[in-house]
Write an enzyme that holds these catalytic residues in place. Structure first.
Site, mmCIF file in Angstrom:
data_model
loop_
_atom_site.group_PDB
_atom_site.id
_atom_site.type_symbol
_atom_site.label_atom_id
_atom_site.label_comp_id
_atom_site.label_asym_id
_atom_site.label_seq_id
_atom_site.Cartn_x
_atom_site.Cartn_y
_atom_site.Cartn_z
ATOM 1 N N LYS A 65 39.511 41.978 -5.499
ATOM 2 C CA LYS A 65 40.027 43.259 -5.117
ATOM 3 C C LYS A 65 40.819 43.162 -3.827
ATOM 4 O O LYS A 65 41.665 43.991 -3.555
ATOM 5 C CB LYS A 65 38.880 44.246 -4.915
ATOM 6 C CG LYS A 65 38.026 44.494 -6.128
ATOM 7 C CD LYS A 65 36.855 45.403 -5.773
ATOM 8 C CE LYS A 65 35.905 45.488 -6.949
ATOM 9 N NZ LYS A 65 34.677 46.178 -6.586
ATOM 10 N N GLU A 86 47.543 36.261 -2.561
ATOM 11 C CA GLU A 86 46.193 36.262 -2.019
ATOM 12 C C GLU A 86 46.132 37.023 -0.709
ATOM 13 O O GLU A 86 47.111 37.070 0.032
ATOM 14 C CB GLU A 86 45.731 34.825 -1.755
ATOM 15 C CG GLU A 86 44.799 34.258 -2.782
ATOM 16 C CD GLU A 86 43.414 34.895 -2.793
ATOM 17 O OE1 GLU A 86 43.229 36.042 -2.338
ATOM 18 O OE2 GLU A 86 42.506 34.237 -3.288
ATOM 19 N N ASP A 87 44.978 37.593 -0.426
ATOM 20 C CA ASP A 87 44.795 38.273 0.850
ATOM 21 C C ASP A 87 44.534 37.269 1.970
ATOM 22 O O ASP A 87 45.115 37.359 3.038
ATOM 23 C CB ASP A 87 43.680 39.317 0.777
ATOM 24 C CG ASP A 87 42.365 38.777 0.223
ATOM 25 O OD1 ASP A 87 42.290 37.603 -0.196
ATOM 26 O OD2 ASP A 87 41.385 39.558 0.191
ATOM 27 N N ASP A 123 41.075 30.899 3.034
ATOM 28 C CA ASP A 123 39.981 30.559 3.940
ATOM 29 C C ASP A 123 39.574 29.108 3.673
ATOM 30 O O ASP A 123 40.294 28.191 4.046
ATOM 31 C CB ASP A 123 38.843 31.558 3.687
ATOM 32 C CG ASP A 123 37.761 31.560 4.743
ATOM 33 O OD1 ASP A 123 37.517 30.507 5.354
ATOM 34 O OD2 ASP A 123 37.134 32.606 4.944
ATOM 35 N N PHE A 169 35.593 36.947 11.266
ATOM 36 C CA PHE A 169 35.398 37.703 10.044
ATOM 37 C C PHE A 169 36.274 38.946 10.115
ATOM 38 O O PHE A 169 36.044 39.825 10.937
ATOM 39 C CB PHE A 169 33.931 38.089 9.841
ATOM 40 C CG PHE A 169 33.661 38.538 8.441
ATOM 41 C CD1 PHE A 169 33.842 39.867 8.081
ATOM 42 C CD2 PHE A 169 33.281 37.639 7.468
ATOM 43 C CE1 PHE A 169 33.633 40.287 6.778
ATOM 44 C CE2 PHE A 169 33.062 38.047 6.158
ATOM 45 C CZ PHE A 169 33.236 39.372 5.811
ATOM 46 N N VAL A 170 37.298 39.000 9.247
ATOM 47 C CA VAL A 170 38.278 40.081 9.301
ATOM 48 C C VAL A 170 38.097 41.066 8.151
ATOM 49 O O VAL A 170 37.666 40.698 7.056
ATOM 50 C CB VAL A 170 39.722 39.540 9.322
ATOM 51 C CG1 VAL A 170 40.015 38.832 10.634
ATOM 52 C CG2 VAL A 170 39.994 38.614 8.146
ATOM 53 N N ARG A 172 37.843 48.261 3.287
ATOM 54 C CA ARG A 172 39.114 47.914 2.641
ATOM 55 C C ARG A 172 40.221 48.904 2.993
ATOM 56 O O ARG A 172 41.389 48.558 3.001
ATOM 57 C CB ARG A 172 38.961 47.887 1.117
ATOM 58 C CG ARG A 172 38.116 46.763 0.576
ATOM 59 C CD ARG A 172 38.186 46.732 -0.951
ATOM 60 N NE ARG A 172 37.162 45.906 -1.544
ATOM 61 C CZ ARG A 172 37.236 44.588 -1.680
ATOM 62 N NH1 ARG A 172 38.293 43.946 -1.239
ATOM 63 N NH2 ARG A 172 36.262 43.920 -2.250
#
Length: 179
Positions: free
Chosen positions: A42, A98-99, A102, A151-152, A164
């Site tokens: 998502k 992609e967001d 990582d 951590f974003v 979100r």
């Protein structure tokens, strides 16, 4: 919700400018090609929505749901395809949107899975790149921002399905996820 944000890493204006820049470059690079934007739900849906409007050429979209996190903050390392593509990709020019890149474990798996379906090409566009956490040998072709190992959340990125809808990318206060 805003009280859980340690600080804003990337403002709404910075995101908008970078997405427009990326869209212009992708438009140039994919001129005359059969572009299919493949998005992993998502988290990447907000980025995809803005990016596809910034791409000035015909393009189709399709979605996958891929999981390697569950409800935690660290990747489990196990990749699970929850929803596969509806579109046949053989001979297509695929741009995975992609967001965040990582560890790269999920994206490496996904890229190989799609490569086995014989597309004309596969490239990766990621809004965020977090190279300090990389475990897989994978790089994006289009990178919005390289970010520190924090951590974003926001702009589609979540913690346990929350945050979100923040219009910026922020750093989540550690006390929120270390309770």
């Amino acid at each position: 919700m805003y009280n859980d944000v340690k600080n804003v890493l990337l403002s709404e204006a910075e995101l908008s400018a970078k997405v427009a820049e990326m869209g212009a470059q992708i438009s140039k690079d994919y001129q005359g090609k059969n572009l299919l934007l493949v998005t992993v739900l998502k988290g990447a849906v907000v980025f995809l929505t803005d990016l596809m409007r910034a791409i000035d050429l015909p393009a189709e979209i399709d979605f996958m749901v891929v999981s390697s996190y569950g409800s935690g903050v660290k990747s489990s390392g196990v990749v699970k395809i929850v929803k596969d593509l509806d579109t046949e990709i053989a001979g297509r020019d695929i741009l995975i949107v992609e967001d965040i890149l990582d560890t790269g474990i999920t994206l490496e798996y996904l890229t190989q899975l799609l490569r086995d379906r014989n597309p004309a090409s596969i490239k990766i566009a990621t809004l965020l790149d977090k190279p300090a956490r990389r475990k897989a040998n994978i790089q994006a072709d289009y990178i919005g921002f390289s970010i520190p190992d924090e951590f974003v959340i926001g702009y589609g990125l979540d913690y346990d399905e929350k945050y979100r809808n923040l219009p910026f990318i922020g750093i989540l206060k550690p006390e929120v996820y270390t309770v």
